[in-house]
Design an enzyme around this catalytic site. Structure first.
Site, PDB file in Angstrom:
ATOM      1  N   LEU A  15      63.425  24.740   9.650  1.00 34.66           N
ATOM      2  CA  LEU A  15      64.701  24.054   9.433  1.00 34.66           C
ATOM      3  C   LEU A  15      65.155  23.302  10.677  1.00 34.66           C
ATOM      4  O   LEU A  15      65.708  22.212  10.589  1.00 34.66           O
ATOM      5  CB  LEU A  15      65.781  25.066   9.048  1.00 34.66           C
ATOM      6  N   GLY A  16      64.959  23.910  11.833  1.00 30.19           N
ATOM      7  CA  GLY A  16      65.423  23.269  13.056  1.00 30.19           C
ATOM      8  C   GLY A  16      65.040  24.084  14.263  1.00 30.19           C
ATOM      9  O   GLY A  16      64.561  25.206  14.171  1.00 30.19           O
ATOM     10  N   GLU A  17      65.270  23.486  15.447  1.00 27.59           N
ATOM     11  CA  GLU A  17      64.888  24.148  16.702  1.00 27.59           C
ATOM     12  C   GLU A  17      65.875  23.756  17.777  1.00 27.59           C
ATOM     13  O   GLU A  17      66.371  22.626  17.810  1.00 27.59           O
ATOM     14  CB  GLU A  17      63.469  23.726  17.107  1.00 27.59           C
ATOM     15  N   GLY A  18      66.239  24.711  18.617  1.00 22.59           N
ATOM     16  CA  GLY A  18      67.139  24.446  19.715  1.00 22.59           C
ATOM     17  C   GLY A  18      66.794  25.314  20.897  1.00 22.59           C
ATOM     18  O   GLY A  18      65.781  26.022  20.904  1.00 22.59           O
ATOM     19  N   GLY A  19      67.685  25.305  21.902  1.00 19.32           N
ATOM     20  CA  GLY A  19      67.416  26.075  23.104  1.00 19.32           C
ATOM     21  C   GLY A  19      67.352  27.568  22.851  1.00 19.32           C
ATOM     22  O   GLY A  19      66.662  28.299  23.537  1.00 19.32           O
ATOM     23  N   MET A  20      68.102  28.045  21.822  1.00 16.32           N
ATOM     24  CA  MET A  20      68.136  29.482  21.579  1.00 16.32           C
ATOM     25  C   MET A  20      66.980  29.957  20.723  1.00 16.32           C
ATOM     26  O   MET A  20      66.759  31.156  20.586  1.00 16.32           O
ATOM     27  CB  MET A  20      69.461  29.873  20.924  1.00 16.32           C
ATOM     28  N   VAL A  23      64.700  28.068  13.675  1.00 18.93           N
ATOM     29  CA  VAL A  23      65.170  28.538  12.372  1.00 18.93           C
ATOM     30  C   VAL A  23      64.193  28.078  11.298  1.00 18.93           C
ATOM     31  O   VAL A  23      63.786  26.909  11.274  1.00 18.93           O
ATOM     32  CB  VAL A  23      66.578  28.000  12.051  1.00 18.93           C
ATOM     33  N   LYS A  38      66.069  33.304  11.796  1.00 14.88           N
ATOM     34  CA  LYS A  38      66.222  32.691  13.116  1.00 14.88           C
ATOM     35  C   LYS A  38      65.547  33.579  14.151  1.00 14.88           C
ATOM     36  O   LYS A  38      65.858  34.769  14.272  1.00 14.88           O
ATOM     37  CB  LYS A  38      67.703  32.507  13.443  1.00 14.88           C
ATOM     38  N   ASP A 129      82.192  29.441  19.066  1.00 15.59           N
ATOM     39  CA  ASP A 129      81.593  28.103  18.964  1.00 15.59           C
ATOM     40  C   ASP A 129      81.931  27.471  17.616  1.00 15.59           C
ATOM     41  O   ASP A 129      81.051  27.024  16.884  1.00 15.59           O
ATOM     42  CB  ASP A 129      80.078  28.185  19.164  1.00 15.59           C
TER      43      ASP A 129
END
Length: 992
Positions: A15-20, A23, A38, A129
């Site tokens: 679904l997506g990717e970030g610094g944390m 997903v 996640k 957040d």
């Protein structure tokens, strides 16, 4: 990662990717649902421990506006992950950029976010957040807030890392320090590194509301530092200065939420929610504002992991100075707590008296009376925290979720620090809060501590017993109720609760004795509510033991007494019990009458959630009559009522019953989808009895779809839960359902054993409608096994029950008629088979699709075998087409075989061959040997007509092998009886 299975989750797509972390979309291989999973990037041991601790807290958040956390764990490599509800839809960020929000929608969405925050803050979770990209509006228009608790985990990680590298950070502080929160939505206290609480989330909510109303952010800047400076020092213009359509009241709400001072801001979510709901009622659904204005200075990329603020660029104090400061502050705090701790809260005498009345009503199960007593306590003493908590419990039992949540928020605002409370009060708040979140083990723990402290207080043991009772630990519940009666032999409530538990265990003498003592004591106290509850519970006991007339007499006494005393909720409860009792007896018209009275009275008294329950019961009475369109109408009305009144549990109940109706009507996929939604709500809320009912329909839907292993899995899971809960009716129903799957698998001897168990239990319960269904299915098994005379006898009993004037189980009557037709067909009595199947087809009409399809191909075969081959072929072809569209896999397989036989009788070898091949492949894959050998025999005969000797011999050999395998499967005695059937003898001659 794609395609891998982690625990019982199969990864499907990213679904997506970030610094944390990353997903993915995953499939829960046990519950067969899509989830979001996640994976967090950090492998630090301390961080993993904090992560799992926080995940446990967040998993308790059960609210329609919060994306639920289902699970958490670690991979084999130690990488932590959480499993969350998969929410499909548009983010609020998307809608803002499209400019497609009206003022009404802006307020409605913000109010939903406020509800979600209120639930989280009540459980001590601060989001940290809140921003448009963390809010999703799903396909049904429902607002979901994502990523609760994750920000806190990440923040703790950085705090630990900073502490570990203190000297290094002093030098690098001005370069790359990190805090949680996106710059545009940070609160001033976040931007300055101060301690935060739920009010920081409310500031972010104000920033989101501002952006929704004005079309641009409240703050701006070309860097995170500039944005942070504005948040700390600059007050933005009211939204109406940018969008003239914004009314003055919305300006006031927005600017109050954006107050720099925490004390001047909204203090809890309930306050801003109340203001938003008042404004929402004055707005129309139109009036769209202009598109979102994004200037270059606002295009600052931010994430929950890497947001910078100017507050983190200030030089640190030295470690020595820092430690000295901490010591001084700690000493000061100790002194304040030691010498200036406020006295424990003391309720007024009148408030305490009303509180005790309300708490006793809760213990008795009189939840509406409890709510009224507790409301009176709070009128007398509005700052009494325990009264607010108990009132929240009463509202939750009545399924008024919003009211329960509001009371919980008031407790939080009155007692922000429970450690300041006396120990017993703090334990009571913990126990009640655990009960509200349906964390019954935690409630047991807290009530257990209370009972240890107050070891001579009978009420403490009743509270502990109720917690065990809710956790289905019936023996331990009884143990504590008996302790309460030993401590106070005049405590009526303890006897009442003990009687309820004895009743659940099937200990009728123990229950009767306990109810008698409770009734005498309630009468002595002139507690008429308690007496009525004894009548009701005694009626339930009598019904569970098959004494339906005695049960009716008790429910009538409860009804008459409740009416005489003006007790509205008990009057409605008695009417609904009478309705269910009449349904059990088979008096469907009487059941409808009682249910309609309950609905009308509840609506008249504005008891909406009780009216919802009545509508569901009314719908079920129409199901009993076979009037499905009327039943659907009432279930949908109940669903609308529940949603309008935010009754989450009753919404799920309406979804469950509507889904069950659709499954019965062969709208299997539609029904399964609704039932799965209900299951998710019940499972998240730990409503165990309702989970049992969902498993019933999930199993039935899978049986229809031909997923027999999945169906049996659901039914066996249900049986385990039903046995733990000592729910004899559900145990009996489960044996019936397991038998229905075994029938489809053509394991008739084992199916019969399960139906025999179910029949015995239903006879003990005197549940006539279930007896009728048991006997109908037993009759079908018996004629399949060649025990035709017995089959006719039990079918006649089923028909006699279903054909009573007031019972009129319309859906069962054509089914029984069809069984008689199939018996005549198996006896090769074609004229009688034609007569009986024609009658079944007429009785089925358009309402009962499954019966109509099966009656049509039965009639078609009888016609084909009696010389009207073409007419028979046409009927069988129609039945096969209808079955193929029905979603019932087993029905379609049987229809294919009938169509193949009719084609063979008409001399159409090619069609017969093709259909027989499709049929035997389906039968073979499901282990349905009885049908498989006959389908292979048809294929063999069709090959003979086609002059294909090789194919004919091959299929004939396989048919013989499968036929004789039945002897091993069923046993020689059963197989011998089976071979006595005239049609089996006829086909066996063709085997050679």
């Amino acid at each position: 990662m794609l395609g891998k299975t982690i625990s019982h989750y199969q990864i499907i797509e990213k679904l997506g990717e970030g610094g944390m972390g990353v997903v993915y979309v995953a499939e829960d291989t046990i519950l067969k649902r899509r989830v979001a999973i996640k994976f967090l990037a950090s492998l630090d041991h301390n961080y993993r421990a904090r992560f799992l601790r926080e995940a446990r807290t967040v998993s308790k958040l059960t609210h329609p506006n919060i994306a639920a956390v289902f699970d958490y764990g670690e991979t084999d490599e130690g990488q932590p992950f959480i499993v969350m509800e998969l929410v499909k839809g548009q983010t609020l960020q998307d809608l803002l950029e499209e400019g497609s929000l009206s003022l009404y929608q802006a307020v409605s969405v913000t109010a939903s976010i406020a509800e979600a925050l209120g639930e989280a803050h009540h459980l001590g979770v601060v989001h940290r957040d809140v921003k448009p990209s963390n809010v999703v509006i799903n396909e049904r228009g429902q607002v979901k807030v994502l990523d609760f608790g994750l920000a806190k985990i990440i923040d703790e990680q950085y705090e630990t890392e900073e502490a570990a590298n203190f000297s290094q950070l002093v030098a690098t502080r001005t370069q790359s320090s990190v805090v949680v929160g996106t710059p545009l939505y940070l609160s001033p206290e976040q931007a300055t590194g101060k301690v935060i609480d739920g009010r920081s989330d409310l500031f972010a909510l104000g920033a989101v509301l501002y952006e929704c109303l004005a079309g641009q952010s409240a703050f701006s800047g070309s860097s995170a530092m500039e944005i942070g400076a504005q948040i700390i020092h600059v007050t933005p213009p009211p939204p109406s200065h940018i969008n003239r359509r914004v009314p003055a009241e919305l300006d006031r709400i927005t600017m109050k939420a954006l107050e720099k001072s925490v004390k001047k801001r909204y203090q809890n979510s309930g306050e801003i929610l109340a203001d938003l709901r008042r404004v929402e009622a004055t707005l129309t659904a139109d009036g769209f504002r202009k598109s979102r204005n994004i200037s270059p200075s606002r295009q600052v990329r931010a994430s929950a992991l890497t947001t910078l603020t100017d507050s983190l660029r200030r030089p640190r104090l030295s470690l020595f100075t820092f430690l000295i400061a901490i010591f001084v502050v700690g000493l000061s705090v100790w002194a304040v707590l030691r010498w200036w701790r406020p006295a424990p809260y003391q309720p007024s005498t009148a408030g305490l008296d009303w509180y005790n009345k309300g708490a006793d009503a809760l213990r008795n199960g009189a939840f509406l009376q409890a709510s009224r007593a507790l409301e009176q306590a709070l009128i007398t003493d509005p700052n009494y925290p325990l009264a607010h908590a108990r009132l929240a419990e009463a509202w939750a039992e009545l399924d008024y979720t919003d009211k329960a949540k509001d009371e919980g928020l008031r407790v939080t605002s009155l007692v922000p620090d429970r450690s300041a409370l006396p120990k017993l009060d703090a334990l009571y708040l913990e126990a009640i809060n655990a009960t509200l979140s349906r964390d019954f083990p935690a409630a047991i723990k807290s009530y257990g501590e209370i009972a240890n402290i107050n070891s001579t207080d009978a009420k403490a043991f009743v509270d502990l017993g109720r917690a065990f009772e809710k956790n289905d630990e019936i023996d331990k519940a009884i143990e504590n109720y008996v302790k309460a009666t030993n401590l106070d032999s005049d405590y009526a409530t303890a006897y009442l609760r003990a009687g309820v538990c004895y009743s659940r265990k099937g200990n009728a003498p123990g229950a009767i004795s306990s109810f008698e003592k409770a009734e005498v004591l309630f009468n002595a106290l002139q507690n008429i509510e308690g007496v009525v509850e004894v009548f009701r519970q005694r009626g339930i006991l009598f019904r569970s033991t098959g004494r339906l007339d005695d049960a009716t007499a008790q429910f009538r006494k409860a009804l008459d007494t409740a009416r005489a005393t003006g007790n509205e909720s008990q009057e409605i409860s008695a009417l609904l019990e009478l309705s269910y009792n009449a349904y059990t007896e088979g008096s469907i018209g009487e059941a409808q009458n009682y249910a309609q009275q309950a609905v009308d009275f509840a609506q008249q008294k504005h008891l909406e959630n009780l009216a919802t329950g009545g509508l569901i019961d009314l719908g079920n009475s129409y199901v009993g009559r076979g009037e499905y369109s009327e039943a659907e109408k009432y279930f949908k009305q109940a669903l609308d009522f529940a949603r309008a009144n935010r009754g989450r549990r009753r919404e799920a109940a309406a979804l469950l019953n509507l889904g069950a109706l659709y499954i019965r009507q062969l709208r299997v996929d539609d029904g399964l989808r609704l039932v799965q939604s209900a299951y998710d709500i019940f499972e998240q809320g730990n409503y165990r009895r309702e989970v049992l009912l969902c498993l019933t329909e999930i199993g039935r839907a899978n049986r229809r779809k031909g997923n027999f292993d999945e169906a049996l899995k659901a039914f066996r899971q249900k049986l385990e839960l039903a046995e733990k809960a000592a729910d004899r009716l559900q145990i009996a129903t489960t044996y019936h359902d397991i038998g229905s799957v075994l029938i489809e698998q053509e394991n008739y001897p084992e199916a019969l054993k399960n139906y025999d168990r179910s029949l015995e239990m239903n006879r003990n319960l005197n549940n006539r409608i279930n007896i009728a269904y048991n006997q109908h299915n037993r009759g079908n098994i018996l004629w399949h096994l060649g025990r035709t005379a017995e089959a006719r006898d039990v079918l006649k009993e089923a028909f006699a029950i279903a054909n009573q004037p007031d019972a009129a189980y319309k859906s069962l009557l054509p089914d029984i008629q069809l069984s008689f037709a199939q018996i005549f067909l198996s006896e090769r009595n074609f004229p009688e088979a034609i007569k009986q199947s024609s009658l079944a087809l007429k009785m089925a009409g358009t309402d009962y699709r499954e019966v109509a399809i099966e009656a049509k191909y039965t009639l078609g075969l009888a016609r084909a075998f009696s010389g009207a081959a073409q007419e028979g072929l046409t009927l069988c072809a129609e039945a096969a087409n209808e079955a193929g569209a029905s979603g019932d896999a087993a029905l379609y397989s049987r229809s294919l075989l009938a169509h193949a036989e009719a084609a063979l009788e008409s001399g159409n070898a090619d069609v017969a061959w093709d259909l027989a091949n499709k049929a035997f492949e389906r039968f073979a894959s499901n282990g349905q040997q009885d049908s498989e050998w006959r389908a292979r025999l048809v294929a063999s005969r069709a090959s003979q007509l086609k002059k294909d000797t090789t194919a004919s011999d091959s299929q004939l050999t396989r048919a013989r092998e499968t036929f004789y395998q039945l002897e091993q499967t069923w046993g020689p005695d059963v197989f011998k009886q089976y071979q006595s059937r005239p049609d089996v003898q006829y086909y066996r001659k063709q085997l050679g």
